[in-house]
Design a protein around this motif. Structure first.
Motif, PDB file in Angstrom:
ATOM      1  N   ARG A 188       9.190   1.918  -0.162  1.00  0.00           N
ATOM      2  CA  ARG A 188       9.285   2.970   0.841  1.00  0.00           C
ATOM      3  C   ARG A 188       9.736   2.413   2.191  1.00  0.00           C
ATOM      4  O   ARG A 188       9.135   1.487   2.723  1.00  0.00           O
ATOM      5  CB  ARG A 188       7.936   3.683   0.997  1.00  0.00           C
ATOM      6  CG  ARG A 188       8.038   5.035   1.689  1.00  0.00           C
ATOM      7  CD  ARG A 188       6.677   5.709   1.813  1.00  0.00           C
ATOM      8  NE  ARG A 188       6.009   5.842   0.537  1.00  0.00           N
ATOM      9  CZ  ARG A 188       6.215   6.830  -0.332  1.00  0.00           C
ATOM     10  NH1 ARG A 188       7.097   7.775  -0.048  1.00  0.00           N
ATOM     11  NH2 ARG A 188       5.549   6.882  -1.475  1.00  0.00           N
ATOM     12  N   GLN A 189      10.804   3.011   2.731  1.00  0.00           N
ATOM     13  CA  GLN A 189      11.342   2.574   4.015  1.00  0.00           C
ATOM     14  C   GLN A 189      10.871   3.515   5.110  1.00  0.00           C
ATOM     15  O   GLN A 189      11.084   4.726   5.038  1.00  0.00           O
ATOM     16  CB  GLN A 189      12.874   2.568   3.970  1.00  0.00           C
ATOM     17  CG  GLN A 189      13.448   1.661   2.905  1.00  0.00           C
ATOM     18  CD  GLN A 189      13.079   0.210   3.154  1.00  0.00           C
ATOM     19  OE1 GLN A 189      13.531  -0.393   4.101  1.00  0.00           O
ATOM     20  NE2 GLN A 189      12.254  -0.333   2.274  1.00  0.00           N
ATOM     21  N   HIS A 190      10.225   2.966   6.120  1.00  0.00           N
ATOM     22  CA  HIS A 190       9.816   3.743   7.274  1.00  0.00           C
ATOM     23  C   HIS A 190      10.835   3.550   8.382  1.00  0.00           C
ATOM     24  O   HIS A 190      11.665   2.648   8.340  1.00  0.00           O
ATOM     25  CB  HIS A 190       8.425   3.306   7.736  1.00  0.00           C
ATOM     26  CG  HIS A 190       7.406   3.357   6.646  1.00  0.00           C
ATOM     27  ND1 HIS A 190       6.894   4.541   6.158  1.00  0.00           N
ATOM     28  CD2 HIS A 190       6.816   2.366   5.932  1.00  0.00           C
ATOM     29  CE1 HIS A 190       6.018   4.275   5.193  1.00  0.00           C
ATOM     30  NE2 HIS A 190       5.962   2.963   5.040  1.00  0.00           N
ATOM     31  N   THR A 191      10.750   4.359   9.399  1.00  0.00           N
ATOM     32  CA  THR A 191      11.702   4.285  10.504  1.00  0.00           C
ATOM     33  C   THR A 191      11.757   2.894  11.107  1.00  0.00           C
ATOM     34  O   THR A 191      12.808   2.394  11.489  1.00  0.00           O
ATOM     35  CB  THR A 191      11.321   5.299  11.598  1.00  0.00           C
ATOM     36  OG1 THR A 191      11.288   6.603  11.034  1.00  0.00           O
ATOM     37  CG2 THR A 191      12.332   5.261  12.732  1.00  0.00           C
ATOM     38  N   ASN A 192      10.606   2.210  11.129  1.00  0.00           N
ATOM     39  CA  ASN A 192      10.564   0.903  11.786  1.00  0.00           C
ATOM     40  C   ASN A 192      10.854  -0.261  10.860  1.00  0.00           C
ATOM     41  O   ASN A 192      10.755  -1.401  11.271  1.00  0.00           O
ATOM     42  CB  ASN A 192       9.187   0.701  12.444  1.00  0.00           C
ATOM     43  CG  ASN A 192       8.058   0.688  11.430  1.00  0.00           C
ATOM     44  OD1 ASN A 192       8.278   0.987  10.265  1.00  0.00           O
ATOM     45  ND2 ASN A 192       6.865   0.344  11.878  1.00  0.00           N
ATOM     46  N   GLN A 196       0.788  -1.227   0.000  1.00  0.00           N
ATOM     47  CA  GLN A 196       0.000   0.000   0.000  1.00  0.00           C
ATOM     48  C   GLN A 196       0.825   1.285   0.000  1.00  0.00           C
ATOM     49  O   GLN A 196       0.278   2.362  -0.237  1.00  0.00           O
ATOM     50  CB  GLN A 196      -0.918   0.016   1.224  1.00  0.00           C
ATOM     51  CG  GLN A 196      -0.169   0.068   2.554  1.00  0.00           C
ATOM     52  CD  GLN A 196      -1.092  -0.013   3.747  1.00  0.00           C
ATOM     53  OE1 GLN A 196      -2.307  -0.135   3.607  1.00  0.00           O
ATOM     54  NE2 GLN A 196      -0.517   0.060   4.951  1.00  0.00           N
ATOM     55  N   ASP A 197       2.123   1.186   0.245  1.00  0.00           N
ATOM     56  CA  ASP A 197       2.908   2.412   0.423  1.00  0.00           C
ATOM     57  C   ASP A 197       4.126   2.506  -0.486  1.00  0.00           C
ATOM     58  O   ASP A 197       5.017   3.319  -0.249  1.00  0.00           O
ATOM     59  CB  ASP A 197       3.338   2.565   1.881  1.00  0.00           C
ATOM     60  CG  ASP A 197       4.013   1.326   2.437  1.00  0.00           C
ATOM     61  OD1 ASP A 197       4.192   0.359   1.671  1.00  0.00           O
ATOM     62  OD2 ASP A 197       4.366   1.330   3.636  1.00  0.00           O
ATOM     63  N   ARG A 214      14.820  -7.005  -7.494  1.00  0.00           N
ATOM     64  CA  ARG A 214      15.445  -6.009  -6.646  1.00  0.00           C
ATOM     65  C   ARG A 214      14.537  -4.781  -6.528  1.00  0.00           C
ATOM     66  O   ARG A 214      13.662  -4.558  -7.371  1.00  0.00           O
ATOM     67  CB  ARG A 214      16.767  -5.606  -7.298  1.00  0.00           C
ATOM     68  CG  ARG A 214      17.811  -5.029  -6.385  1.00  0.00           C
ATOM     69  CD  ARG A 214      19.081  -4.783  -7.180  1.00  0.00           C
ATOM     70  NE  ARG A 214      20.154  -4.261  -6.336  1.00  0.00           N
ATOM     71  CZ  ARG A 214      21.304  -3.808  -6.807  1.00  0.00           C
ATOM     72  NH1 ARG A 214      21.527  -3.821  -8.111  1.00  0.00           N
ATOM     73  NH2 ARG A 214      22.234  -3.359  -5.984  1.00  0.00           N
ATOM     74  N   THR A 215      14.753  -3.967  -5.497  1.00  0.00           N
ATOM     75  CA  THR A 215      13.946  -2.766  -5.326  1.00  0.00           C
ATOM     76  C   THR A 215      14.819  -1.527  -5.182  1.00  0.00           C
ATOM     77  O   THR A 215      15.962  -1.595  -4.724  1.00  0.00           O
ATOM     78  CB  THR A 215      13.050  -2.867  -4.073  1.00  0.00           C
ATOM     79  OG1 THR A 215      13.867  -3.086  -2.919  1.00  0.00           O
ATOM     80  CG2 THR A 215      12.055  -4.017  -4.199  1.00  0.00           C
ATOM     81  N   SER A 216      14.244  -0.404  -5.577  1.00  0.00           N
ATOM     82  CA  SER A 216      14.851   0.894  -5.310  1.00  0.00           C
ATOM     83  C   SER A 216      14.290   1.378  -3.977  1.00  0.00           C
ATOM     84  O   SER A 216      13.071   1.411  -3.787  1.00  0.00           O
ATOM     85  CB  SER A 216      14.498   1.888  -6.425  1.00  0.00           C
ATOM     86  OG  SER A 216      14.997   3.171  -6.137  1.00  0.00           O
ATOM     87  N   LEU A 217      15.158   1.715  -3.035  1.00  0.00           N
ATOM     88  CA  LEU A 217      14.728   2.087  -1.687  1.00  0.00           C
ATOM     89  C   LEU A 217      14.582   3.603  -1.571  1.00  0.00           C
ATOM     90  O   LEU A 217      15.458   4.358  -1.996  1.00  0.00           O
ATOM     91  CB  LEU A 217      15.741   1.585  -0.659  1.00  0.00           C
ATOM     92  CG  LEU A 217      16.084   0.094  -0.729  1.00  0.00           C
ATOM     93  CD1 LEU A 217      17.199  -0.242   0.256  1.00  0.00           C
ATOM     94  CD2 LEU A 217      14.861  -0.765  -0.461  1.00  0.00           C
TER      95      LEU A 217
END
Length: 309
Positions: A212-216, A97-98, A127-130
């Motif tokens: 998408r990378q979140h803090t957690n 979703q994000d 692979r992914t782009s972060l």
């Protein structure tokens, strides 16, 4: 690519109002237009449903379909949606979703999968782009260069479900998953099952999504050496052994045609996990099990030595 190919995009949501518009817009803007979105919402309370309903109004209820999730966690939300969407699509693409998809995401994955026999279970992943919360680049996920195989799948998941696209044959195999088992992660499970039955896994070294990378969840991305060492330490804290137990139990409960070689391999793998040290080291080396990085394989053999596998 056959322009008549139909694609079910399987989007699972739960309190995702902050970023879900960007993800849906990236699906709408795909260069491959022949898609239908199925959204399984697992009880959102933050306005996500209002956003979803606005897209259903925009796209129509036949192209944007909202259903209620099973309330059993993210893995079963995806697996149940894979079944509920129906078997009349050629390809099935998982969506978080994000994230945000690059415009060629569907075109590229379907082009790859169309090269396989349609009766052979086949999965595209990669692979992914972060990116961070603001969409700024953080680099790319680690590049895995060793071949995809059952020997690797039993002890490692190589790609996120948010990158995965399945052909109909793969979807039908995954839908045989027993409903009363614990699935650790749908992406790992798909990798295990498809390799177990001798299917095809295509790992794309070039990213087609922005993850998408979140803090957690920075550690979950394998971003940086600290995160990598923490993931290796996870091999030793008991959780990894528990996860493998769950995966093997689920395999034994699921009615799929595991190849003869892989069935024999699975039996040896499961038996030797509880053997004495000498036999563990000898048989694991003979089995040729591997993770995708040197550090990961080193951690694997430490886990074997300490009976944490």
């Amino acid at each position: 690519m056959d322009k008549k190919s139909s694609i079910a995009v399987l989007l699972c949501s739960y309190n995702g109002s902050e970023y879900i518009r960007q993800q849906i817009d990236s699906i709408i803007n795909q260069s491959e237009p022949n898609w239908t979105v199925f959204v399984s919402d697992d009880g959102s309370t933050d306005g996500t449903l209002d956003i979803l309903q606005s897209y259903r109004d925009k796209l129509g209820s036949k192209r944007f379909i909202i259903i209620n999730g099973p309330g059993k966690g993210f893995a079963w939300n995806f697996l149940s949606l894979l079944e509920k969407c129906g078997d009349h699509f050629d390809y099935y693409a998982f969506s978080d979703q994000d994230d945000e998809w690059m415009p060629n995401k569907l075109t590229k994955s379907v082009s790859v999968l169309s090269n396989y026999d349609c009766d052979a279970p086949s999965v595209y992943c990669g692979r992914t782009s972060l990116v961070d919360e603001n969409g700024l680049s953080l680099g790319e996920s680690p590049l895995f260069s060793k071949p995809a195989s059952f020997k690797n799948a039993l002890i490692q998941s190589i790609a996120g479900g948010n990158t995965m696209v399945l052909n109909r044959a793969a979807r039908n195999v995954i839908n045989k998953t027993s409903k009363d088992v614990r699935i650790i992660s749908h992406d790992w499970w798909i990798y295990i099952v498809i390799t177990a039955v001798g299917g095809n896994i295509y790992y794309d070294p070039k990213p087609t999504i922005s993850y998408r990378q979140h803090t957690n969840n920075i550690v979950g991305s394998n971003l940086g050496w600290i995160a990598r060492f923490q993931r290796i330490s996870g091999l030793l804290d008991g959780h990894f052994k528990e996860w493998i137990d769950s995966n093997i139990y689920a395999l034994n409960k699921t009615d799929i045609n595991i190849t003869a070689d892989n069935k024999h391999y699975l039996e040896m793998f499961n038996d030797v996990r509880n053997s004495n040290l000498f036999k563990r080291l000898y048989v694991f080396r003979k089995l040729g099990m591997y993770r995708q990085t040197i550090l990961g394989t080193l951690g694997l053999y430490v886990a074997v030595f300490l009976k944490k596998l």
